[in-house]
Enzyme design. Structure first.
Site, PDB file in Angstrom:
ATOM      1  N   HIS A  16     -42.279 -10.781 108.193  1.00 17.67           N
ATOM      2  CA  HIS A  16     -43.604 -11.183 108.690  1.00 17.67           C
ATOM      3  C   HIS A  16     -43.670 -11.025 110.208  1.00 17.67           C
ATOM      4  O   HIS A  16     -44.665 -10.544 110.745  1.00 17.67           O
ATOM      5  CB  HIS A  16     -43.897 -12.659 108.359  1.00 17.67           C
ATOM      6  CG  HIS A  16     -44.037 -12.982 106.906  1.00 17.67           C
ATOM      7  ND1 HIS A  16     -43.440 -14.073 106.320  1.00 17.67           N
ATOM      8  CD2 HIS A  16     -44.722 -12.356 105.915  1.00 17.67           C
ATOM      9  CE1 HIS A  16     -43.763 -14.131 105.028  1.00 17.67           C
ATOM     10  NE2 HIS A  16     -44.526 -13.084 104.762  1.00 17.67           N
ATOM     11  N   LYS A  40     -49.722 -21.388  94.703  1.00 15.70           N
ATOM     12  CA  LYS A  40     -48.356 -21.624  95.174  1.00 15.70           C
ATOM     13  C   LYS A  40     -48.249 -23.029  95.747  1.00 15.70           C
ATOM     14  O   LYS A  40     -49.039 -23.415  96.611  1.00 15.70           O
ATOM     15  CB  LYS A  40     -48.004 -20.628  96.295  1.00 15.70           C
ATOM     16  CG  LYS A  40     -47.977 -19.175  95.875  1.00 15.70           C
ATOM     17  CD  LYS A  40     -47.572 -18.292  97.050  1.00 15.70           C
ATOM     18  CE  LYS A  40     -47.629 -16.822  96.692  1.00 15.70           C
ATOM     19  NZ  LYS A  40     -47.383 -15.947  97.861  1.00 15.70           N
ATOM     20  N   ARG A  94     -44.342  -4.009 101.365  1.00 11.75           N
ATOM     21  CA  ARG A  94     -42.922  -3.669 101.216  1.00 11.75           C
ATOM     22  C   ARG A  94     -42.734  -2.644 100.109  1.00 11.75           C
ATOM     23  O   ARG A  94     -42.086  -1.625 100.299  1.00 11.75           O
ATOM     24  CB  ARG A  94     -42.099  -4.936 100.877  1.00 11.75           C
ATOM     25  CG  ARG A  94     -41.962  -5.920 102.019  1.00 11.75           C
ATOM     26  CD  ARG A  94     -41.524  -7.263 101.534  1.00 11.75           C
ATOM     27  NE  ARG A  94     -42.499  -7.794 100.569  1.00 11.75           N
ATOM     28  CZ  ARG A  94     -42.517  -9.018 100.106  1.00 11.75           C
ATOM     29  NH1 ARG A  94     -41.595  -9.884 100.467  1.00 11.75           N
ATOM     30  NH2 ARG A  94     -43.442  -9.411  99.254  1.00 11.75           N
ATOM     31  N   SER A 131     -40.420 -14.805 101.220  1.00 16.52           N
ATOM     32  CA  SER A 131     -40.293 -16.260 101.417  1.00 16.52           C
ATOM     33  C   SER A 131     -39.697 -16.909 100.168  1.00 16.52           C
ATOM     34  O   SER A 131     -38.836 -17.785 100.258  1.00 16.52           O
ATOM     35  CB  SER A 131     -41.659 -16.887 101.703  1.00 16.52           C
ATOM     36  OG  SER A 131     -42.240 -16.312 102.844  1.00 16.52           O
TER      37      SER A 131
END
Ligand code: PNS
Length: 162
Positions: A16, A40, A94, A131
């Site tokens: 990030h 989340k 990614r 994360s």
């Protein structure tokens, strides 16, 4: 151009930080926004997430001159962008999995409010860093150094008592 880098950032990773630094060089003004994602459940509260981002950018020597930090507690991201006068979102990609997750959101945000999404290719050396995986590794006492900024690594070790 005023752009927003939105995300959960729970916690921020070194991937990030790379995207924030590159996004800030691309646009006149960048807002890094911690967005509440109801899908989340968070490990860190939003103010802590923002503090870890700030600290990670500082460690990386990123010029904070055109960077702002904010929280989006709820509602649509496009409404937030309208409120602050942002016309674009910047996200890192990614892998193809990220693309599949991000593309419909980019299309929906453009459908809703003509907000453009700019994708930056993630650093290949950090392709595997997320994360959620970092949290999993940290929860089992694994080595997360280099995967997240130092302050985030310390905060994770404290959370998991490792
Ligand atoms: O880091 P994340 O959790 O993958 O980020 C996803 C996020 C927070 C950017 C996305 O869930 C979002 O934009 N939430 C705000 C609500 C919204 O606008 N939903 C419609 C998206 S098309």
């Amino acid at each position: 151009m005023r752009a927003v880098c939105p995300g959960s950032f729970d916690p921020v990773t070194s991937g990030h930080i790379d995207i924030f630094a590159r996004a800030a060089r691309l646009c006149d003004h960048l807002v890094i926004a911690v967005v509440h994602n109801p899908r989340k459940s968070g490990l860190f509260d939003p103010p802590t997430r923002l503090e870890l981002i700030r600290s990670g950018l500082g460690d990386a020597g990123v010029d904070l001159g055109n960077i702002e930090f904010d929280e989006v507690p709820g509602g649509l991201l496009v409404d937030y962008c309208a409120r602050i006068g942002a016309t674009a979102l910047v996200k890192g990609l990614r892998t193809a999995t990220d693309y599949s997750y991000e593309l419909p959101m980019a299309q929906m945000n453009r459908h809703l409010a003509d907000i453009e999404t700019v994708f930056l290719a993630g650093d290949p050396a950090r392709e595997f860093v997320s994360s959620s995986l970092v949290k999993e590794v940290a929860s089992h006492g694994g080595d997360i150094s280099g995967l997240v900024p130092e302050a985030a690594a310390r905060a994770l070790r404290e959370k998991y008592g490792s």
